[in-house]
Write a protein that holds these residues in place. Structure first.
Motif, PDB file in Angstrom:
ATOM      1  N   ILE A 125       0.875  -1.185   0.000  1.00 33.92           N
ATOM      2  CA  ILE A 125       0.000   0.000   0.000  1.00 33.92           C
ATOM      3  C   ILE A 125       0.911   1.234   0.000  1.00 33.92           C
ATOM      4  O   ILE A 125       1.706   1.404   0.939  1.00 33.92           O
TER       5      ILE A 125
ATOM      6  N   MET B 203      -1.703   5.229   2.227  1.00 35.31           N
ATOM      7  CA  MET B 203      -2.621   6.109   1.494  1.00 35.31           C
ATOM      8  C   MET B 203      -4.024   5.505   1.492  1.00 35.31           C
ATOM      9  O   MET B 203      -4.191   4.290   1.609  1.00 35.31           O
TER      10      MET B 203
ATOM     11  N   TYR C   8      -6.232   4.515  -0.905  1.00 30.99           N
ATOM     12  CA  TYR C   8      -6.042   4.261  -2.333  1.00 30.99           C
ATOM     13  C   TYR C   8      -7.357   3.782  -2.957  1.00 30.99           C
ATOM     14  O   TYR C   8      -7.773   2.647  -2.740  1.00 30.99           O
TER      15      TYR C   8
ATOM     16  N   THR D 193      -8.022   3.983  -6.415  1.00 33.54           N
ATOM     17  CA  THR D 193      -7.900   3.983  -7.878  1.00 33.54           C
ATOM     18  C   THR D 193      -7.475   2.611  -8.409  1.00 33.54           C
ATOM     19  O   THR D 193      -6.758   2.513  -9.390  1.00 33.54           O
TER      20      THR D 193
ATOM     21  N   LEU E  79      -3.118  -2.197  -7.060  1.00 29.93           N
ATOM     22  CA  LEU E  79      -1.889  -2.247  -6.265  1.00 29.93           C
ATOM     23  C   LEU E  79      -1.120  -3.546  -6.504  1.00 29.93           C
ATOM     24  O   LEU E  79      -1.654  -4.524  -7.017  1.00 29.93           O
TER      25      LEU E  79
ATOM     26  N   VAL F  87      -6.134   8.930  -2.724  1.00 30.35           N
ATOM     27  CA  VAL F  87      -5.916   8.781  -4.156  1.00 30.35           C
ATOM     28  C   VAL F  87      -7.242   8.438  -4.831  1.00 30.35           C
ATOM     29  O   VAL F  87      -7.785   7.342  -4.652  1.00 30.35           O
TER      30      VAL F  87
ATOM     31  N   ASN G 263      -9.066  -2.746  -0.063  1.00 32.12           N
ATOM     32  CA  ASN G 263      -9.587  -1.599   0.689  1.00 32.12           C
ATOM     33  C   ASN G 263     -10.360  -2.082   1.914  1.00 32.12           C
ATOM     34  O   ASN G 263     -10.921  -3.189   1.923  1.00 32.12           O
TER      35      ASN G 263
END
Ligand SMILES: *Cc1c(COP(=O)(O)O)cnc(C)c1O
Length: 427
Positions: A28, A36, A38, A40, A46, A389, A407
Motif C-alpha cells: 500500500i 494512502m 487508495y 484507484t 496495487l 488517491v 480496501n
C-alpha cells in the motif's frame, strides 16, 4: 445494513470481514508514513507482495536455463499462457478453450474486430456508447475507415436521454432494432469507465443476435470487478486489461474471450502468427497456418513472460478469494461509501454538493462510484494532498473505487473525514 459514520463501527466491520487478511498481501503506497487511502484500483491496481517472487522466478530461470527455459517442466515459457487459462475462464464465466491471455487491450480489440467486424454494403454499422473510452472509439473509427466506410454513418454512438447520465437498457435495445439489418456489431464496455454503469450483457447480446449482429464487450472495468457468465450469455467476444482490478502492474497483459461456437470455426478470418498454430506443430514451423481450435488461435507472438508472471501472482489471489466473496464485499464497501458521502453532505448542510452518477443496483453493482462534485477540482486537489488517491475526470467528476481485495471499511470512514474537511476548507 444500518451503517454508522463512526471509526469504531468501521473497524468492527473490518474485523468481521472474511477477506480482510488480503489487504496485508499488497504493497500500500504511503503518505507521511501512513498508508494512502487508495481508491484507484480501477485505474492501476496495487502490487501483490508475491509479484516480485513470481517475476524473479522467471528472471532466475532465464539466468540459469537460457533458452531451455522454454521447456522447463511446469512453468516452461512455451506453454506459459496455459497457466492463466483456468483462472481467466473462471473470472469471466468461460470455458477454458474460450480464453487466452496475450498482447494489450486495444491491440486485442483490433484483432477481434478483424474477425467480428466484416462490413458489406448492407450491414456495416457498429453501435457503441457516446461516452466510450477514447481508445475504443479510435479503434472502431479506424476499423470502419479501414474497410472503406464513413464513421459518421457507420458508428452509432448512444447518448443518455436529455437530463440523464446513463443509458437506459430499453434505449440500447431500441437502437439495435432501429438499425437492424444494417447493424454488424454492438460493442460496449461491460461497465462504463466514466459512470460505473453496468450493462445487461446477456440481453444486449440476445438483442444483437436477433437482428443478425455480433455482440462484443470491452471488460476493462468489469474483469475482477463484477461476476460474468460470458459463455452462457452467448457473448461473441470480449477483451480486458489486467492492470486495473486485476493488479498485474502497468502495461499488464490483456485477456480475450471468444465464444466456443467461433473458436471451433477455423474458417473464421483472423490475422495469423506462429503462436496461434496448433502447439503440436508450432516448433515444426509448418508452411501453412493450422489454427488450434481455441482462443489461442488468435495469438500472434510468443508470450510476454514477465508480464504474465505478474498476472499469475494476482490471479492466484483471485482464485483464493473467489469472485462471490469479492463481489459481496465490494457491494458492502460501496454501499458504505455511498452512506458516508450522503452523511458528509448532511453534516455540511447541503445535499446538492455531490451527485452520484453511478446507478446503484445490488445485482449489478461494480465497486466504483462516480461523483459529480461542486468545486470538484479544488476538492480533488485537497484529497490528493491529504493522501487520498482518487481519479479526476473533466469537467467535475471524481471517481472513487473501493476495491474489495485490499480496501477496508476504515479506509472509507477516513475518506469521509477528509472529504468533510475538504468541503469545509474550499467553501
Ligand atoms: C483502460 C481502458 C483501455 C486502455 O487500453 P490499453 O490498450 O490497455 O492501453 C481501453 N478501453 C477501456 C474501456 C479502458 O477502460
Amino acid at each position: 445494513m444500518d451503517f454508522k459514520n463512526d471509526h469504531a463501527f468501521a473497524q468492527d466491520l473490518d474485523k468481521k470481514d472474511t477477506l480482510n487478511h488480503f489487504r496485508s498481501r499488497f504493497h500500500i503506497p504511503q503518505h507521511q508514513q501512513e498508508p494512502m487511502l487508495y481508491f484507484t484500483g480501477n485505474s492501476l491496481g496495487l502490487q501483490p507482495k508475491k509479484t516480485a517472487e513470481y517475476v524473479n522466478q522467471e528472471l532466475n530461470d532465464w539466468a540459469n536455463l537460457g533458452v531451455e527455459g522454454h521447456f522447463k517442466p511446469g512453468t516452461g515459457w512455451f506453454g506459459y499462457h496455459e497457466l492463466l487459462r483456468d483462472s481467466s475462464a473462471r473470472l469471466v464465466g468461460a470455458l477454458p478453450q474460450e480464453v487466452v491471455v496475450m498482447n494489450h487491450l486495444t491491440v486485442n480489440l483490433h484483432l477481434l474486430l478483424v474477425s467480428f467486424y466484416r462490413p458489406d454494403a448492407k450491414r456495416f454499422k457498429i453501435i457503441c456508447e457516446a461516452s466510450a473510452f477514447p481508445s475504443d472509439r479510435y479503434a472502431l473509427q479506424s476499423q470502419i475507415k479501414y474497410h472503406g466506410f464513413n464513421p459518421d454513418e457507420a458508428l452509432i454512438e448512444l447518448h443518455a436521454k436529455e437530463g440523464e447520465e446513463t443509458l437506459r437498457h430499453e434505449d440500447i435495445i431500441a437502437a439495435i432494432n432501429e438499425h437492424g439489418d444494417q447493424l454488424a456489431l454492438v460493442m460496449l464496455g461491460g461497465l462504463n469507465y466514466y459512470t460505473g454503469q453496468v450493462f445487461d450483457m446477456k440481453s444486449i447480446t440476445d438483442g444483437a443476435h436477433k437482428v443478425g449482429a455480433y455482440a462484443g464487450f470491452d471488460l476493462a472495468h468489469a474483469a475482477g470487478n463484477i461476476k460474468m457468465q460470458l459463455h452462457d450469455w452467448n457473448v461473441d467476444f470480449a477483451c480486458w486489461c489486467s492492470y486495473k482490478y486485476l493488479n498485474a502492474g502497468p502495461g499488464g497483459v490483456s485477456g480475450v474471450f471468444i465464444h466456443q461456437k467461433h473458436v471451433e470455426n477455423t474458417s473464421l478470418p483472423r490475422f495469423a502468427g506462429w503462436w496461434g498454430n496448433d502447439p503440436q506443430l508450432r516448433f515444426t514451423m509448418p508452411h501453412d497456418f493450422v489454427p488450434v481450435k481455441s482462443a489461442d488461435a488468435w495469438q500472434l507472438s510468443n508470450a510476454p513472460i514477465l508480464n504474465m508472471a505478474a498476472l499469475r501472482a494476482s490471479m492466484d489471489l483471485f482464485d483464493e478469494a473467489g469472485m462471490d466473496s469479492l463481489t459481496a464485499k465490494g457491494f458492502q464497501l460501496t454501499s458504505y461509501l455511498l452512506y458516508i458521502v450522503r452523511d458528509v453532505m448532511k453534516q455540511c448542510g447541503d445535499d446538492s454538493l455531490i451527485k452520484v452518477l453511478t446507478p446503484f443496483e445490488k445485482q449489478k453493482q461494480g465497486c466504483q462510484l462516480s461523483l459529480v462534485v461542486k468545486n470538484g477540482r479544488k476538492i480533488f486537489d485537497y484529497l490528493t494532498s491529504h493522501g487520498v488517491v482518487t481519479d479526476w475526470r473533466e469537467p467535475d467528476v471524481i471517481r472513487v473505487a473501493p476495491v474489495p481485495m485490499y480496501n477496508s471499511f476504515e479506509d472509507i470512514y477516513k475518506f469521509g473525514v477528509i472529504l468533510k474537511d475538504a468541503i469545509q476548507s474550499v467553501k
